[in-house]
Design a protein around this motif. Structure first.
Motif, PDB file in Angstrom:
ATOM      1  N   TYR A 109       0.803  -1.272   0.103  1.00 57.37           N
ATOM      2  CA  TYR A 109       0.016  -0.162  -0.199  1.00 57.37           C
ATOM      3  C   TYR A 109       0.863   1.478   0.109  1.00 57.37           C
ATOM      4  O   TYR A 109       0.829   2.249  -0.916  1.00 57.37           O
ATOM      5  N   VAL A 110       1.638   1.535   1.176  1.00 58.65           N
ATOM      6  CA  VAL A 110       2.504   2.820   1.250  1.00 58.65           C
ATOM      7  C   VAL A 110       3.363   3.060   0.169  1.00 58.65           C
ATOM      8  O   VAL A 110       3.311   4.108  -0.638  1.00 58.65           O
ATOM      9  N   LEU A 111       4.102   2.131  -0.221  1.00 53.75           N
ATOM     10  CA  LEU A 111       4.877   2.052  -1.277  1.00 53.75           C
ATOM     11  C   LEU A 111       4.424   2.108  -2.794  1.00 53.75           C
ATOM     12  O   LEU A 111       4.926   2.812  -3.595  1.00 53.75           O
ATOM     13  N   ALA A 112       3.101   2.051  -2.832  1.00 51.58           N
ATOM     14  CA  ALA A 112       2.307   2.191  -4.140  1.00 51.58           C
ATOM     15  C   ALA A 112       2.387   3.794  -4.356  1.00 51.58           C
ATOM     16  O   ALA A 112       2.149   4.276  -5.436  1.00 51.58           O
ATOM     17  N   TYR A 113       2.276   4.531  -3.136  1.00 47.94           N
ATOM     18  CA  TYR A 113       2.256   5.857  -3.234  1.00 47.94           C
ATOM     19  C   TYR A 113       3.720   6.372  -3.365  1.00 47.94           C
ATOM     20  O   TYR A 113       3.998   7.236  -4.067  1.00 47.94           O
ATOM     21  N   ILE A 114       4.549   5.847  -2.517  1.00 42.34           N
ATOM     22  CA  ILE A 114       5.689   6.563  -2.396  1.00 42.34           C
ATOM     23  C   ILE A 114       6.551   6.425  -3.766  1.00 42.34           C
ATOM     24  O   ILE A 114       7.334   7.244  -4.243  1.00 42.34           O
ATOM     25  N   ALA A 116       5.177   5.645  -6.787  1.00 43.02           N
ATOM     26  CA  ALA A 116       4.631   5.835  -7.883  1.00 43.02           C
ATOM     27  C   ALA A 116       5.106   6.004  -9.305  1.00 43.02           C
ATOM     28  O   ALA A 116       6.168   7.079  -9.045  1.00 43.02           O
ATOM     29  N   LYS A 117       5.005   5.380 -10.204  1.00 48.04           N
ATOM     30  CA  LYS A 117       5.600   5.794 -11.423  1.00 48.04           C
ATOM     31  C   LYS A 117       5.301   7.346 -12.023  1.00 48.04           C
ATOM     32  O   LYS A 117       3.932   7.521 -11.789  1.00 48.04           O
ATOM     33  N   ASP A 118       6.315   8.344 -12.420  1.00 44.00           N
ATOM     34  CA  ASP A 118       5.793   9.525 -12.582  1.00 44.00           C
ATOM     35  C   ASP A 118       4.913  10.336 -11.587  1.00 44.00           C
ATOM     36  O   ASP A 118       3.958  11.387 -11.848  1.00 44.00           O
ATOM     37  N   GLY A 119       5.079   9.888 -10.324  1.00 40.15           N
ATOM     38  CA  GLY A 119       4.049  10.567  -9.377  1.00 40.15           C
ATOM     39  C   GLY A 119       2.948  10.186  -9.219  1.00 40.15           C
ATOM     40  O   GLY A 119       2.235  10.867  -8.678  1.00 40.15           O
ATOM     41  N   LYS A 120       2.463   9.395 -10.331  1.00 39.62           N
ATOM     42  CA  LYS A 120       1.066   8.980 -10.120  1.00 39.62           C
ATOM     43  C   LYS A 120       0.628   7.609  -9.781  1.00 39.62           C
ATOM     44  O   LYS A 120       1.124   6.643 -10.229  1.00 39.62           O
ATOM     45  N   PRO A 121       0.117   7.673  -8.487  1.00 36.65           N
ATOM     46  CA  PRO A 121      -0.112   6.334  -8.145  1.00 36.65           C
ATOM     47  C   PRO A 121      -1.209   5.652  -8.923  1.00 36.65           C
ATOM     48  O   PRO A 121      -2.168   6.027  -9.408  1.00 36.65           O
ATOM     49  N   ASP A 122      -0.839   4.259  -9.094  1.00 37.07           N
ATOM     50  CA  ASP A 122      -1.833   3.432  -9.934  1.00 37.07           C
ATOM     51  C   ASP A 122      -3.068   3.119  -9.122  1.00 37.07           C
ATOM     52  O   ASP A 122      -3.057   2.495  -8.001  1.00 37.07           O
ATOM     53  N   PRO A 123      -4.077   3.508  -9.649  1.00 36.15           N
ATOM     54  CA  PRO A 123      -5.525   3.272  -8.743  1.00 36.15           C
ATOM     55  C   PRO A 123      -5.782   1.816  -8.505  1.00 36.15           C
ATOM     56  O   PRO A 123      -6.209   1.429  -7.550  1.00 36.15           O
ATOM     57  N   ARG A 125      -3.811  -0.592  -8.439  1.00 35.07           N
ATOM     58  CA  ARG A 125      -2.651  -1.280  -7.506  1.00 35.07           C
ATOM     59  C   ARG A 125      -3.050  -0.595  -5.994  1.00 35.07           C
ATOM     60  O   ARG A 125      -3.041  -1.513  -5.085  1.00 35.07           O
ATOM     61  N   ILE A 126      -3.485   0.791  -5.636  1.00 37.39           N
ATOM     62  CA  ILE A 126      -3.812   1.111  -4.543  1.00 37.39           C
ATOM     63  C   ILE A 126      -5.250   0.276  -4.239  1.00 37.39           C
ATOM     64  O   ILE A 126      -5.143  -0.146  -2.967  1.00 37.39           O
ATOM     65  N   SER A 127      -6.219   0.031  -4.907  1.00 41.58           N
ATOM     66  CA  SER A 127      -7.260  -0.417  -4.450  1.00 41.58           C
ATOM     67  C   SER A 127      -7.137  -1.840  -3.963  1.00 41.58           C
ATOM     68  O   SER A 127      -7.847  -2.239  -3.131  1.00 41.58           O
ATOM     69  N   GLY A 128      -6.191  -2.387  -4.870  1.00 38.80           N
ATOM     70  CA  GLY A 128      -5.965  -4.092  -4.345  1.00 38.80           C
ATOM     71  C   GLY A 128      -5.130  -4.235  -3.160  1.00 38.80           C
ATOM     72  O   GLY A 128      -5.672  -5.009  -2.228  1.00 38.80           O
ATOM     73  N   ALA A 129      -4.295  -3.294  -2.848  1.00 41.03           N
ATOM     74  CA  ALA A 129      -3.787  -3.130  -1.585  1.00 41.03           C
ATOM     75  C   ALA A 129      -4.853  -2.871  -0.408  1.00 41.03           C
ATOM     76  O   ALA A 129      -4.820  -3.518   0.638  1.00 41.03           O
ATOM     77  N   VAL A 130      -5.614  -1.635  -0.737  1.00 39.50           N
ATOM     78  CA  VAL A 130      -6.532  -1.478   0.390  1.00 39.50           C
ATOM     79  C   VAL A 130      -7.332  -2.432   0.622  1.00 39.50           C
ATOM     80  O   VAL A 130      -7.784  -2.702   1.929  1.00 39.50           O
ATOM     81  N   GLU A 131      -7.783  -3.206  -0.104  1.00 38.62           N
ATOM     82  CA  GLU A 131      -8.638  -4.461   0.245  1.00 38.62           C
ATOM     83  C   GLU A 131      -8.089  -5.339   1.139  1.00 38.62           C
ATOM     84  O   GLU A 131      -8.414  -5.813   2.231  1.00 38.62           O
ATOM     85  N   LYS A 132      -6.812  -5.584   0.969  1.00 33.95           N
ATOM     86  CA  LYS A 132      -5.904  -6.459   1.789  1.00 33.95           C
ATOM     87  C   LYS A 132      -5.600  -5.802   3.113  1.00 33.95           C
ATOM     88  O   LYS A 132      -5.751  -6.361   4.310  1.00 33.95           O
ATOM     89  N   GLY A 169      -1.464   5.946   8.108  1.00 35.38           N
ATOM     90  CA  GLY A 169      -2.129   7.034   8.581  1.00 35.38           C
ATOM     91  C   GLY A 169      -1.538   8.224   7.640  1.00 35.38           C
ATOM     92  O   GLY A 169      -2.350   9.297   7.689  1.00 35.38           O
ATOM     93  N   ARG A 170      -0.609   8.151   6.910  1.00 37.08           N
ATOM     94  CA  ARG A 170      -0.225   9.107   5.812  1.00 37.08           C
ATOM     95  C   ARG A 170      -0.975   9.081   4.544  1.00 37.08           C
ATOM     96  O   ARG A 170      -0.708  10.243   3.898  1.00 37.08           O
ATOM     97  N   PHE A 171      -1.837   8.224   4.358  1.00 37.26           N
ATOM     98  CA  PHE A 171      -2.202   8.187   3.027  1.00 37.26           C
ATOM     99  C   PHE A 171      -3.644   8.021   3.328  1.00 37.26           C
ATOM    100  O   PHE A 171      -4.345   7.527   4.070  1.00 37.26           O
TER     101      PHE A 171
END
Ligand SMILES: N[C@@H](CCC(=O)N[C@@H](CS)C(=O)NCC(=O)O)C(=O)O
Length: 206
Positions: A109-114, A116-123, A125-132, A169-171
């Protein structure tokens, strides 16, 4: 006497764990900022991970081993209790967090933001991580119902978990999930007030 050196990037949750262990035990240390896989780190960790530690002629890697060394070689509050049952519970929670919680909450989850390719998190990837993450939150909510992961004092199990919850808690989704809890929210607020936590805050992201 030589000063203990904690070597690694201050942004790393695992570097923060060993720094918190030093702070809780009032052990003086020098933080030597080194990225994973630098020559200095590779000389101590077989896979180039941080933190690593140097204390005179003792070198060590792996946050759990380093924290245990700090706990056993210094006076002050026991981060791993003497009582064998409580000590085993601490081991248990460190193992659960390091093998199941950190891989989901930080690596996925956190590294998907930190990172992120070109500074744009992949939605996706984020939603998959959030489910977990969502599946893990009730486990922690129940585990900290008494204010600590183990027994009735702040142990290495809590030290190991707090830096992960800080990043969660930072994201946005992580913050909302933490906010939705009762015990876990109170746990984070309470232990975030500790000097060991405040003094080891990672530098703000660029
Ligand atoms: N099991 C290790 C994990 C340490 C770890 O994963 N550190 C990360 C930084 S938070 C790292 O060095 N990553 C680089 C890599 O895995 O190649 C410990 O507890 O010290």
């Amino acid at each position: 006497m030589s000063t203990l050196e904690i070597i690694g990037t201050p942004q790393s949750n695992y570097v923060r764990v060993v720094r918190m262990a030093c702070e809780e035990k009032s052990v003086p240390y020098t933080l030597v900022p080194e990225a994973p896989h630098s020559a200095v780190v590779n000389a101590i960790h077989p896979f180039g991970k941080v933190p690593v530690m140097r204390d005179g002629d003792v070198t060590l890697c792996e946050s759990k081993a380093i924290s245990t060394y700090i706990d056993r070689t210094n006076p002050g509050p026991k981060l791993i209790p003497d009582d064998p049952r409580l000590a085993a519970e601490v081991e248990k929670w460190i193992s659960i967090v390091n093998t199941s919680i950190d891989p989901v909450m930080i690596r996925e989850y956190v590294l998907a933001y930190i990172f992120a390719k070109d500074g744009k998190p992949d939605p996706a990837r984020i939603s998959g991580a959030v489910e977990k993450v969502k599946q893990q939150i009730p486990i922690l909510e129940a585990a900290v119902a008494n204010g600590y992961l183990v027994g009735a004092s702040f142990t290495l199990a809590d030290i190991n978990l707090m830096p992960i919850l800080f990043y969660l808690g930072r994201f946005p989704e992580g913050a909302a999930l933490l906010e939705s809890t009762t015990n876990l929210k109170a746990y984070v607020e309470r232990h975030a007030a500790r000097e060991s936590f405040k003094k080891t805050a990672p530098p703000p992201r660029q």
